[in-house]
Scaffold this motif. Structure first.
Motif, PDB file in Angstrom:
ATOM      1  N   ALA A 267      -0.281  -3.788 -14.000  1.00  0.00           N
ATOM      2  CA  ALA A 267      -1.314  -3.156 -12.942  1.00  0.00           C
ATOM      3  C   ALA A 267      -0.973  -3.293 -11.625  1.00  0.00           C
ATOM      4  O   ALA A 267      -1.133  -2.265 -10.508  1.00  0.00           O
ATOM      5  CB  ALA A 267      -2.734  -3.444 -13.230  1.00  0.00           C
ATOM      6  N   ALA A 268      -0.460  -4.684 -11.429  1.00  0.00           N
ATOM      7  CA  ALA A 268      -0.310  -4.838  -9.898  1.00  0.00           C
ATOM      8  C   ALA A 268       1.072  -4.232  -9.528  1.00  0.00           C
ATOM      9  O   ALA A 268       1.094  -3.736  -8.486  1.00  0.00           O
ATOM     10  CB  ALA A 268       0.441  -6.628  -9.956  1.00  0.00           C
ATOM     11  N   TYR A 269       1.969  -4.069 -10.351  1.00  0.00           N
ATOM     12  CA  TYR A 269       3.100  -3.069 -10.142  1.00  0.00           C
ATOM     13  C   TYR A 269       2.791  -1.871  -9.912  1.00  0.00           C
ATOM     14  O   TYR A 269       3.257  -0.922  -9.027  1.00  0.00           O
ATOM     15  CB  TYR A 269       4.288  -3.510 -11.131  1.00  0.00           C
ATOM     16  N   ARG A 270       1.965  -1.111 -10.704  1.00  0.00           N
ATOM     17  CA  ARG A 270       1.446   0.311 -10.503  1.00  0.00           C
ATOM     18  C   ARG A 270       0.847   0.468  -9.089  1.00  0.00           C
ATOM     19  O   ARG A 270       0.970   1.263  -8.205  1.00  0.00           O
ATOM     20  CB  ARG A 270       0.467   0.544 -11.651  1.00  0.00           C
ATOM     21  N   ALA A 271       0.043  -0.672  -8.801  1.00  0.00           N
ATOM     22  CA  ALA A 271      -0.718  -0.707  -7.510  1.00  0.00           C
ATOM     23  C   ALA A 271       0.236  -0.705  -6.286  1.00  0.00           C
ATOM     24  O   ALA A 271       0.179  -0.139  -5.321  1.00  0.00           O
ATOM     25  CB  ALA A 271      -1.538  -1.729  -7.363  1.00  0.00           C
ATOM     26  N   PHE A 272       1.407  -1.394  -6.603  1.00  0.00           N
ATOM     27  CA  PHE A 272       2.588  -1.534  -5.568  1.00  0.00           C
ATOM     28  C   PHE A 272       3.082  -0.163  -5.349  1.00  0.00           C
ATOM     29  O   PHE A 272       3.593   0.340  -4.470  1.00  0.00           O
ATOM     30  CB  PHE A 272       3.667  -2.565  -6.052  1.00  0.00           C
ATOM     31  N   LEU A 273       3.375   0.641  -6.484  1.00  0.00           N
ATOM     32  CA  LEU A 273       4.362   1.907  -6.473  1.00  0.00           C
ATOM     33  C   LEU A 273       3.157   2.817  -5.753  1.00  0.00           C
ATOM     34  O   LEU A 273       3.696   3.645  -4.804  1.00  0.00           O
ATOM     35  CB  LEU A 273       4.355   2.384  -7.708  1.00  0.00           C
ATOM     36  N   LEU A 274       1.842   2.667  -6.266  1.00  0.00           N
ATOM     37  CA  LEU A 274       0.870   3.668  -5.283  1.00  0.00           C
ATOM     38  C   LEU A 274       1.054   3.234  -3.960  1.00  0.00           C
ATOM     39  O   LEU A 274       0.797   4.325  -2.965  1.00  0.00           O
ATOM     40  CB  LEU A 274      -0.516   3.487  -5.854  1.00  0.00           C
TER      41      LEU A 274
ATOM     42  N   MET B 140       3.323   2.006  -2.146  1.00  0.00           N
ATOM     43  CA  MET B 140       4.536   2.476  -1.261  1.00  0.00           C
ATOM     44  C   MET B 140       4.630   4.041  -1.294  1.00  0.00           C
ATOM     45  O   MET B 140       5.737   4.527  -0.415  1.00  0.00           O
ATOM     46  CB  MET B 140       5.832   1.861  -2.148  1.00  0.00           C
ATOM     47  N   ARG B 141       3.952   4.638  -2.049  1.00  0.00           N
ATOM     48  CA  ARG B 141       4.218   6.080  -2.242  1.00  0.00           C
ATOM     49  C   ARG B 141       4.196   6.857  -0.988  1.00  0.00           C
ATOM     50  O   ARG B 141       5.152   7.952  -0.758  1.00  0.00           O
ATOM     51  CB  ARG B 141       3.129   6.851  -3.350  1.00  0.00           C
ATOM     52  N   PRO B 142       3.453   6.576  -0.133  1.00  0.00           N
ATOM     53  CA  PRO B 142       3.463   7.335   1.067  1.00  0.00           C
ATOM     54  C   PRO B 142       4.504   7.057   2.126  1.00  0.00           C
ATOM     55  O   PRO B 142       4.847   7.848   2.877  1.00  0.00           O
ATOM     56  CB  PRO B 142       2.166   7.093   1.947  1.00  0.00           C
TER      57      PRO B 142
ATOM     58  N   PRO C 243       8.593   6.657  -1.388  1.00  0.00           N
ATOM     59  CA  PRO C 243       8.186   6.770  -3.019  1.00  0.00           C
ATOM     60  C   PRO C 243       9.581   6.546  -3.975  1.00  0.00           C
ATOM     61  O   PRO C 243      10.489   6.510  -3.464  1.00  0.00           O
ATOM     62  CB  PRO C 243       7.736   8.175  -3.000  1.00  0.00           C
ATOM     63  N   ARG C 244       9.225   6.131  -5.185  1.00  0.00           N
ATOM     64  CA  ARG C 244      10.272   5.887  -6.097  1.00  0.00           C
ATOM     65  C   ARG C 244      10.531   7.073  -6.996  1.00  0.00           C
ATOM     66  O   ARG C 244       9.610   7.804  -7.317  1.00  0.00           O
ATOM     67  CB  ARG C 244       9.730   4.909  -6.996  1.00  0.00           C
ATOM     68  N   PRO C 245      11.772   7.683  -6.798  1.00  0.00           N
ATOM     69  CA  PRO C 245      12.032   8.594  -7.700  1.00  0.00           C
ATOM     70  C   PRO C 245      12.013   8.311  -9.125  1.00  0.00           C
ATOM     71  O   PRO C 245      12.329   7.139  -9.466  1.00  0.00           O
ATOM     72  CB  PRO C 245      13.490   9.242  -7.180  1.00  0.00           C
ATOM     73  N   ALA C 246      11.680   9.321  -9.869  1.00  0.00           N
ATOM     74  CA  ALA C 246      11.477   9.015 -11.156  1.00  0.00           C
ATOM     75  C   ALA C 246      12.726   8.437 -11.897  1.00  0.00           C
ATOM     76  O   ALA C 246      12.618   7.810 -12.964  1.00  0.00           O
ATOM     77  CB  ALA C 246      11.151  10.363 -11.961  1.00  0.00           C
ATOM     78  N   SER C 247      14.061   8.691 -11.580  1.00  0.00           N
ATOM     79  CA  SER C 247      14.920   8.246 -12.387  1.00  0.00           C
ATOM     80  C   SER C 247      15.546   6.873 -11.773  1.00  0.00           C
ATOM     81  O   SER C 247      16.380   6.492 -12.428  1.00  0.00           O
ATOM     82  CB  SER C 247      16.067   9.214 -12.099  1.00  0.00           C
ATOM     83  N   GLU C 248      14.801   6.344 -10.927  1.00  0.00           N
ATOM     84  CA  GLU C 248      15.298   4.788 -10.524  1.00  0.00           C
ATOM     85  C   GLU C 248      14.599   3.694 -11.186  1.00  0.00           C
ATOM     86  O   GLU C 248      13.524   4.042 -11.454  1.00  0.00           O
ATOM     87  CB  GLU C 248      14.688   4.816  -8.925  1.00  0.00           C
TER      88      GLU C 248
ATOM     89  N   GLU D 249       5.811   2.907 -14.904  1.00  0.00           N
ATOM     90  CA  GLU D 249       4.490   2.976 -14.818  1.00  0.00           C
ATOM     91  C   GLU D 249       4.125   4.261 -14.212  1.00  0.00           C
ATOM     92  O   GLU D 249       4.845   4.920 -13.354  1.00  0.00           O
ATOM     93  CB  GLU D 249       3.771   1.993 -13.630  1.00  0.00           C
ATOM     94  N   GLU D 250       3.003   4.763 -15.123  1.00  0.00           N
ATOM     95  CA  GLU D 250       2.778   6.517 -14.715  1.00  0.00           C
ATOM     96  C   GLU D 250       1.726   6.422 -13.674  1.00  0.00           C
ATOM     97  O   GLU D 250       0.781   5.703 -13.654  1.00  0.00           O
ATOM     98  CB  GLU D 250       2.189   7.021 -15.909  1.00  0.00           C
ATOM     99  N   LEU D 251       1.860   7.326 -12.452  1.00  0.00           N
ATOM    100  CA  LEU D 251       1.102   7.163 -11.458  1.00  0.00           C
ATOM    101  C   LEU D 251       0.257   8.441 -11.365  1.00  0.00           C
ATOM    102  O   LEU D 251      -0.757   8.430 -10.529  1.00  0.00           O
ATOM    103  CB  LEU D 251       1.956   7.225 -10.136  1.00  0.00           C
ATOM    104  N   GLY D 252       0.435   9.183 -12.510  1.00  0.00           N
ATOM    105  CA  GLY D 252      -0.506  10.384 -12.556  1.00  0.00           C
ATOM    106  C   GLY D 252      -0.122  11.671 -11.574  1.00  0.00           C
ATOM    107  O   GLY D 252       0.494  11.503 -10.721  1.00  0.00           O
TER     108      GLY D 252
END
Lengths: 463, 311
Positions: free
Chosen positions: A383-390, A392-394, A397-402, B308-311
């Motif tokens: 969950a922490a990593y997911r929050a990190f991805l969110l 960083m997104r703006p 962002p992390r490309p799906a293949s990375e 992780e899926e971001l939706g």
């Protein structure tokens, strides 16, 4: 694990009337389904509850009456619809959008509020449970607006259908097939309801209470509510039992994540059973006194006559006083609870011995001093990593293949201020995501790295 | 355990081989995964030295065969000779544990295919009698990609049997200086001592089965392989055997890194060496310069890594 099922089946068979055995056995046998379908069975528990509750009327003579047959078909069909819809949603992320489905109960009768509350409690329980499951996996948990809209529409449609069919799910077990008094009848207790056929849970027509003086409205209402409460109690009981079976069937670490809360569930079971016993008197569903157990005097049903076409009433057996029935029920409950407790303890002991044996065999575990690695902690890291991805997104962002490693490397090059925290989080995340479990310290560290990343990002925005 | 073994072997090999750490890691991954390696590079880059140093370091039997157009299958597998009134089998050089097939593409396809059974099944059949090879059996074949005159390109079936195709490349200047300094006197490979043995290698290979690979990563492997088949520039994509090879190599790389679980990075690192030699690019795009390695790169960029899926 499946070896416990025959034991559980034996308890069900002891506790239930013989005519309910097929349904109970079918439900238990369904646990032999592949693992991925078992989750849906939990959603099916209420349907099973409905079957047991209204299944008390599944007697041969009911099938000779077209009206009863239609009512029965309507109940089973709508129950099945609710189940199917909930199960369908269960395969999606926003499965708890099924909650509005249960609003239909409120649309039918005032007493429905009680049943509705029970259903809402069940829905909330599922919501909490599923939320925990999602967080464990580090997955997103939110309502999909489209699913919610579909659920609301389906609920309204179902309510409309149910309303048009005139079916109500709210009759107490002893009077389930009787036309239910209107709202006015409840509000003006002096107005006599239509002559009912009062049927006992065992399927035989039970003697109606003797005619007596009309009781105050609140006594009548309380009596009816108590009847519904008993239904809710039995409903909750079945649900809790299904949950216990479900949790026992969960593998390894995942099973014990909710152990403390199971105490609350155990309390619910107890309260439910008390309600149930007070209503029925006996666990096997004998001729109970129904609302009379709660009301100071019999329910003011003033027309004891049996309607034409129905089977004649049998003479009332000399029923023991209600304390005696409760004690009898308590004895049965005690026996059942003791047996369940023994089975549960034996199972827990076996699990404990097995996990210790595994720890001793596994050189990576470090023996008895090993830290407890659980899926719940792994879920926190994810969950922490997911929050990190969110977060960083703006910005980047992390490309799906990375891969996480490549992404961390790219961030470290582009945003040196974030490098340490990002590498820290990534190094915690990788073994969890691709390797399995985490412990409390790792979960806490991941959350700390996340906070630091967020703080750095905020600082960057300010400057 | 595997990581320590890797460190030990790598340190030993690096005494004679400078600047090929990555190739060595992949070769050891090939050994762990039970596959064979095709070294493809220009002459003088250390292909033979690397194979020999590896065999010595692992404590395995080593034989070298120089493949030439007149090499016969029986020169590899061995022959039955009439001696003292009976046929006696004289084993060929394939009966070893590390076989260096030098310039494999100079032999005829008939001779090349004599290696197929040995590589795929670890056994050799001569005159109808099948003889097992001693495990571990590891073929290191070399070929020169530049000088193609008088060569017989390996058939697809044989290429598919090679777990990895590696290119050593030239060492950088600093490494080359270091190599010159180190090899000023006699070649140190003569003094190289084994630091492992066949039993240890076999136990390492068995330990690989205990590694954890997430189902989503397995799916990632399959998606990568399928992406090579769906590429419009490809005449023949990677086979299901390639998917198996990719999975095993990724697991071996994870084990060498000291992990008991596989990362998507392991799969990505293995993808080029495992897949590229199994892909045939359409002739019309090949002349435009599109290579199999580019097809693999495209697949790696097209397929989503499970996180992780971001939706």
């Amino acid at each position: 694990m499946k070896a416990l099922l025959p034991v559980a089946a034996a308890f069900w068979l002891i506790a239930l009337e013989p005519r309910l055995w097929p349904g109970a056995l079918a439900y238990l046998l369904a646990w032999f389904l592949p693992v991925r379908w078992r989750g849906e069975l939990v959603w099916g528990a209420p349907l099973f509850g409905l079957y047991l509750f209204w299944g008390l009327e599944l007697r041969p003579e009911a099938f000779g009456d077209l009206t009863l047959r239609l009512q029965l078909a309507g109940r089973l069909t709508s129950g099945l619809l609710v189940w199917a819809y909930a199960a369908g949603l269960a395969r999606r992320r926003s499965r708890w959008a099924a909650v509005p489905l249960f609003a239909w109960a409120f649309l039918l009768r005032p007493e429905a509020a009680v049943v509705g509350l029970g259903l809402a409690a069940w829905a909330y329980w599922n919501f909490w449970y599923l939320r925990a499951q999602h967080l464990e996996r580090g997955a997103d948990f939110r309502i999909a607006p489209r699913a919610l809209a579909v659920a609301v529409l389906a609920a309204l449609g179902l309510a409309a259908l149910v309303g048009l069919s005139g079916w109500t799910p709210l009759a107490a077990p002893r009077a389930a097939m009787v036309p239910v008094p209107s709202r006015g009848a409840l509000e003006t207790p002096t107005q006599a309801p239509p002559p009912p056929v009062v049927r006992g849970p065992s399927g035989r027509a039970a003697p109606a209470p003797a005619a007596g003086a009309a009781l105050p409205g609140w006594v009548d209402a309380l009596s009816r509510y108590a009847a519904v409460l008993a239904a809710v109690a039995s409903f909750l009981l079945l649900l809790v039992l299904a949950r216990i079976v479900w949790i026992l069937l969960r593998p390894g670490e995942r099973r014990f994540g909710f152990a403390p809360r199971m105490l609350v569930l155990a309390a619910l079971v107890l309260i439910s059973l008390l309600f149930w016993m007070a209503w029925y008197g006996f666990l096997y569903g004998g001729e109970g006194v129904g609302a009379g157990a709660f009301a100071p005097r019999p329910v003011p049903v003033t027309a004891p006559a049996v309607s034409a076409g129905a089977e004649p009433a049998e003479p009332s057996p000399a029923a023991p006083r209600w304390p005696g029935r409760v004690l009898g029920g308590a004895l049965a409950l005690g026996t059942l609870a003791l047996a369940l407790l023994i089975v549960g303890l034996a199972f827990a002991l076996w699990k404990l011995l097995r996990s210790r044996a595994h720890e001793a065999e596994d050189p990576l575990s470090g023996g008895a001093g090993v830290r407890r690695r659980t899926e719940r902690h792994a879920g926190r890291v994810r969950a922490a990593y997911r929050a990190f991805l969110l977060a960083m997104r703006p910005r980047l962002p992390r490309p799906a293949s990375e891969t996480p490693h490549e992404y961390a490397h790219r961030i470290a090059v582009r945003e040196p201020a974030l490098a340490e925290a990002v590498w820290g989080l990534t190094r915690l995340y990788e073994p969890v995501r691709y390797g399995g479990l985490a412990d409390e310290a790792e979960a806490a560290a991941a959350e700390a790295w996340l906070q630091r990343i967020k703080a750095e990002l905020e600082k960057g925005e300010e400057t | 355990m595997i990581e320590a073994w890797y460190e030990r072997v790598a340190r030993n090999v690096e005494r004679v081989m400078v600047g090929q750490a990555e190739a060595l890691r992949l070769m050891l991954a090939g050994v762990l995964a039970g596959g064979h390696v095709l070294l493809e590079d220009v002459p003088g880059t250390g292909k033979t030295t690397l194979a020999r140093a590896l065999a010595v370091s692992l404590g395995l039997g080593f034989k070298r065969v120089q493949f030439t157009p007149d090499l016969l299958p029986s020169d590899l597998t061995g022959v039955n000779v009439w001696q003292d009134g009976a046929f006696r089998f004289v084993p060929g050089p394939v009966f070893t544990q590390v076989l260096l097939a030098d310039e494999i593409n100079r032999a005829t396809p008939k001779t090349q295919s004599a290696l197929l059974e040995a590589m795929a099944e670890g056994q050799v059949t001569v005159d109808g009698e099948t003889r097992p090879l001693e495990a571990p059996f590891f073929v290191v074949a070399t070929q020169n990609p530049i000088e193609m005159d008088g060569t017989f390109p390996l058939p697809e079936a044989q290429l598919d049997r090679f777990l990895l195709r590696l290119r050593l490349g030239y060492p950088d200047a600093a490494e080359e200086v270091r190599m010159l300094e180190r090899l000023r006197a006699r070649h140190p490979i003569e003094a190289l001592e084994p630091v492992s043995d066949a039993a240890e290698v076999r136990s390492m290979q068995e330990a690989l089965a205990g590694l954890r690979m997430e189902p989503e990563l397995v799916r990632y492997v399959v998606d990568l392989v399928r992406a090579t088949r769906d590429d419009p520039d490809v005449a023949l994509g990677a086979s299901p055997r390639a998917a198996l090879a990719l999975q095993r190599t990724a697991m071996a790389l994870a084990a060498l890194a000291g992990r008991d679980y596989v990362l998507p990075d392991d799969v990505k690192q293995a993808a080029g060496p495992v897949l590229a030699h199994r892909i045939i690019v359409r002739p019309e795009v090949r002349i435009e310069g599109v290579t199999a390695a580019e097809v693999v790169e495209r697949a790696l960029k097209a397929v989503a890594v499970p996180t992780e899926e971001l939706g």
